[in-house]
Design a protein around this motif. Structure first.
Motif: not given
Length: 257
Positions: A49-50, A76-78, A91-92, A166-167
């Motif tokens: 995120v960062i 999307e990357r996560i 993961l999130g 999330q999706p």
């Protein structure tokens, strides 16, 4: 002419073995991401995120939509990382922060949030939350089922209703505020406000005008209060004098994501 200064501290706390919080302390953007999914997964998600937000700090004319687009890209990357690495699938991370954005040719604050980390605004001796928690406990408060005091120990207090990873594309809360001399922002993970109620946060900010010392004092107080989660605080001070910037208690304008 306005001058923005900041200070921060992040601590693992007394219970956790790893710090899954990540921070961005920039020149025009300040953010806290609180990872979810356990060691390695949580660390990775918050760092992603960062990393996704960091390039925005270099943009001299950052727009509110740029923040939303960057967070959608991070989502999307996560997701892709989880699919490529089944051991950490799911993961999130939450994310919250403040950024200097250009609106109509003038600088404003953009306060943004996904999840249950928080931004507070302190001005004229008054502390107010600038974000809304995306949690089941917050929904129960808004419905009048429980009080804010009951929410601090309610079984739903740690159930997050929005996060990155999330999706579906995340719904990003985003508010615009004029920049006001003398105001301060606190950007924190829920490990801080989970240990300190708002009056305590208010008193610490009131007693610590220096942003670095304020962040240190807030985190130390949260550790003494139990330190049951990772604890992160960024304090941002706005200093200067510009009578054309408006009142010291502006009404925030919410921007559709």
């Amino acid at each position: 002419m306005l001058t923005v200064t900041s200070g921060h501290r992040s601590d693992v706390g007394r219970v956790r073995h790893h710090n899954e919080d990540s921070v961005l302390v920039g020149e025009r953007l300040w953010a806290v991401a609180d990872g979810m999914g356990g060691h390695a997964a949580g660390d990775t998600a918050s760092a992603m995120v960062i990393d996704g937000l960091r390039p925005l700090d270099d943009r001299p004319a950052l727009r509110p939509g740029d923040l939303v687009a960057a967070l959608h890209d991070v989502n999307e990357r996560i997701l892709a990382h989880g699919h490529a690495n089944p051991a950490v699938r799911g993961l999130g991370s939450t994310v919250t922060g403040v950024a200097v954005v250009s609106v109509g040719g003038a600088d404003h604050w953009a306060v943004f949030n996904v999840g249950d980390s928080r931004v507070y605004r302190y001005a004229d001796g008054t502390l107010a939350r600038a974000t809304v928690d995306h949690s089941e406990a917050e929904e129960l408060i808004l419905e009048g089922v429980i009080t804010p005091e009951q929410a601090r120990t309610h079984r739903a207090r740690n159930i997050v209703t929005r996060s990155l990873g999330q999706p579906d594309a995340p719904q990003v809360d985003l508010w615009l505020l004029p920049q006001t001399p003398g105001e301060r922002f606190l950007v924190c993970s829920d490990g801080l406000n989970g240990e300190l109620d708002d009056p305590v946060i208010h008193d610490i900010l009131a007693a610590s005008p220096d942003p670095g010392l304020a962040a240190e004092a807030l985190v130390e107080a949260a550790i003494r209060g139990g330190g049951r989660d990772n604890i992160t605080a960024i304090v941002v001070n706005v200093e200067g004098d510009d009578p054309e910037l408006g009142t010291t208690n502006p009404r925030p304008k919410e921007v559709p994501a």
